[in-house]
Design a protein around this motif. Structure first.
Motif, PDB file in Angstrom:
ATOM      1  N   SER A  44       5.192  -4.476 -11.920  1.00  0.00           N
ATOM      2  CA  SER A  44       4.423  -4.747 -10.706  1.00  0.00           C
ATOM      3  C   SER A  44       5.276  -5.422  -9.649  1.00  0.00           C
ATOM      4  O   SER A  44       6.163  -6.219  -9.967  1.00  0.00           O
ATOM      5  CB  SER A  44       3.234  -5.658 -11.006  1.00  0.00           C
ATOM      6  OG  SER A  44       2.323  -5.019 -11.844  1.00  0.00           O
ATOM      7  N   CYS A  47       3.294  -7.738  -3.265  1.00  0.00           N
ATOM      8  CA  CYS A  47       3.629  -7.488  -1.861  1.00  0.00           C
ATOM      9  C   CYS A  47       3.508  -8.729  -0.986  1.00  0.00           C
ATOM     10  O   CYS A  47       4.068  -8.774   0.104  1.00  0.00           O
ATOM     11  CB  CYS A  47       2.731  -6.385  -1.299  1.00  0.00           C
ATOM     12  SG  CYS A  47       2.966  -4.818  -2.127  1.00  0.00           S
ATOM     13  N   CYS A  60       3.404  -4.291   2.241  1.00  0.00           N
ATOM     14  CA  CYS A  60       1.960  -4.037   2.166  1.00  0.00           C
ATOM     15  C   CYS A  60       1.555  -2.744   2.876  1.00  0.00           C
ATOM     16  O   CYS A  60       0.389  -2.353   2.813  1.00  0.00           O
ATOM     17  CB  CYS A  60       1.184  -5.211   2.762  1.00  0.00           C
ATOM     18  SG  CYS A  60       1.230  -6.696   1.746  1.00  0.00           S
ATOM     19  N   ASP A  62       1.222   1.296   3.865  1.00  0.00           N
ATOM     20  CA  ASP A  62       1.072   2.571   3.158  1.00  0.00           C
ATOM     21  C   ASP A  62       2.387   3.339   3.145  1.00  0.00           C
ATOM     22  O   ASP A  62       2.679   4.067   2.201  1.00  0.00           O
ATOM     23  CB  ASP A  62      -0.020   3.422   3.811  1.00  0.00           C
ATOM     24  CG  ASP A  62      -1.408   2.845   3.597  1.00  0.00           C
ATOM     25  OD1 ASP A  62      -1.598   2.091   2.618  1.00  0.00           O
ATOM     26  OD2 ASP A  62      -2.302   3.149   4.408  1.00  0.00           O
ATOM     27  N   LEU A  65       4.438   2.363   0.142  1.00  0.00           N
ATOM     28  CA  LEU A  65       3.905   2.998  -1.064  1.00  0.00           C
ATOM     29  C   LEU A  65       4.314   4.465  -1.137  1.00  0.00           C
ATOM     30  O   LEU A  65       4.723   4.957  -2.192  1.00  0.00           O
ATOM     31  CB  LEU A  65       2.382   2.852  -1.102  1.00  0.00           C
ATOM     32  CG  LEU A  65       1.676   3.378  -2.337  1.00  0.00           C
ATOM     33  CD1 LEU A  65       2.126   2.636  -3.586  1.00  0.00           C
ATOM     34  CD2 LEU A  65       0.175   3.257  -2.160  1.00  0.00           C
ATOM     35  N   ARG A  79      -1.692   0.990  -5.891  1.00  0.00           N
ATOM     36  CA  ARG A  79      -1.817  -0.299  -5.211  1.00  0.00           C
ATOM     37  C   ARG A  79      -3.126  -0.954  -5.643  1.00  0.00           C
ATOM     38  O   ARG A  79      -4.141  -0.283  -5.798  1.00  0.00           O
ATOM     39  CB  ARG A  79      -1.821  -0.122  -3.702  1.00  0.00           C
ATOM     40  CG  ARG A  79      -1.936  -1.444  -2.941  1.00  0.00           C
ATOM     41  CD  ARG A  79      -2.051  -1.252  -1.436  1.00  0.00           C
ATOM     42  NE  ARG A  79      -0.964  -0.508  -0.869  1.00  0.00           N
ATOM     43  CZ  ARG A  79       0.222  -1.005  -0.511  1.00  0.00           C
ATOM     44  NH1 ARG A  79       0.470  -2.277  -0.693  1.00  0.00           N
ATOM     45  NH2 ARG A  79       1.154  -0.243   0.024  1.00  0.00           N
ATOM     46  N   THR A  81      -5.514  -4.244  -4.460  1.00  0.00           N
ATOM     47  CA  THR A  81      -5.730  -5.305  -3.481  1.00  0.00           C
ATOM     48  C   THR A  81      -7.062  -5.985  -3.745  1.00  0.00           C
ATOM     49  O   THR A  81      -7.943  -5.408  -4.389  1.00  0.00           O
ATOM     50  CB  THR A  81      -5.739  -4.761  -2.039  1.00  0.00           C
ATOM     51  OG1 THR A  81      -6.800  -3.804  -1.918  1.00  0.00           O
ATOM     52  CG2 THR A  81      -4.427  -4.111  -1.670  1.00  0.00           C
ATOM     53  N   ASN A  93      -2.093  -8.420  -3.230  1.00  0.00           N
ATOM     54  CA  ASN A  93      -1.741  -7.044  -2.894  1.00  0.00           C
ATOM     55  C   ASN A  93      -0.549  -6.703  -3.777  1.00  0.00           C
ATOM     56  O   ASN A  93       0.552  -7.192  -3.553  1.00  0.00           O
ATOM     57  CB  ASN A  93      -1.392  -6.938  -1.404  1.00  0.00           C
ATOM     58  CG  ASN A  93      -1.201  -5.517  -0.953  1.00  0.00           C
ATOM     59  OD1 ASN A  93      -0.837  -4.645  -1.730  1.00  0.00           O
ATOM     60  ND2 ASN A  93      -1.432  -5.279   0.324  1.00  0.00           N
ATOM     61  N   LYS A  94      -0.778  -5.885  -4.782  1.00  0.00           N
ATOM     62  CA  LYS A  94       0.276  -5.550  -5.737  1.00  0.00           C
ATOM     63  C   LYS A  94       0.433  -4.044  -5.853  1.00  0.00           C
ATOM     64  O   LYS A  94      -0.525  -3.296  -5.686  1.00  0.00           O
ATOM     65  CB  LYS A  94      -0.046  -6.119  -7.119  1.00  0.00           C
ATOM     66  CG  LYS A  94      -0.070  -7.622  -7.151  1.00  0.00           C
ATOM     67  CD  LYS A  94      -0.311  -8.135  -8.541  1.00  0.00           C
ATOM     68  CE  LYS A  94      -0.284  -9.662  -8.508  1.00  0.00           C
ATOM     69  NZ  LYS A  94      -0.273 -10.231  -9.831  1.00  0.00           N
ATOM     70  N   ILE A  95       1.647  -3.628  -6.163  1.00  0.00           N
ATOM     71  CA  ILE A  95       1.923  -2.232  -6.465  1.00  0.00           C
ATOM     72  C   ILE A  95       2.322  -2.176  -7.933  1.00  0.00           C
ATOM     73  O   ILE A  95       3.206  -2.916  -8.372  1.00  0.00           O
ATOM     74  CB  ILE A  95       3.034  -1.659  -5.572  1.00  0.00           C
ATOM     75  CG1 ILE A  95       2.569  -1.681  -4.109  1.00  0.00           C
ATOM     76  CG2 ILE A  95       3.394  -0.248  -6.011  1.00  0.00           C
ATOM     77  CD1 ILE A  95       3.596  -1.232  -3.124  1.00  0.00           C
TER      78      ILE A  95
END
Length: 103
Positions: A44, A47, A60, A62, A65, A79, A81, A93-95
């Protein structure tokens, strides 16, 4: 090219330069391999981590991403959030990257 188009082009070019530098600095492939060797099936990125508002804004986005999805097409990338739901309601806010069983 009108002025608006020029501004959009400038922003896109600046983002691309930033992303290439980020990718070289963070070496995500290496991080993924370390995580996999430790038995994890995912990784992970937070962000909102750090103090630099420019980096937070870009991570953060798009666009960030989408670049990650292009660079790692064989991984499941999502993602997440929201807020912590605690008394203070801290935003997150994580990817997430998954290479094993997706959770």
């Amino acid at each position: 090219m009108n002025f608006k188009e020029q501004l959009q082009k400038d922003r896109e070019e600046a983002f691309e330069v930033w992303y290439q530098r980020y990718k070289a600095r963070e070496d995500l492939k290496k991080e993924f391999r370390i995580s996999a060797a430790q038995g994890y099936t995912g990784y992970s990125i937070d962000c909102l981590e750090g103090y630099d508002s420019d980096v937070k804004r870009r991570k953060c986005s798009d666009e960030f991403l989408e670049h990650l999805k292009k660079d790692f097409p064989d991984l499941d990338i999502r993602r997440e959030t929201g807020t912590t739901g605690t008394f203070v309601n801290i935003p997150f806010n994580k990817i997430h990257f998954f290479w094993g069983e997706s959770e």
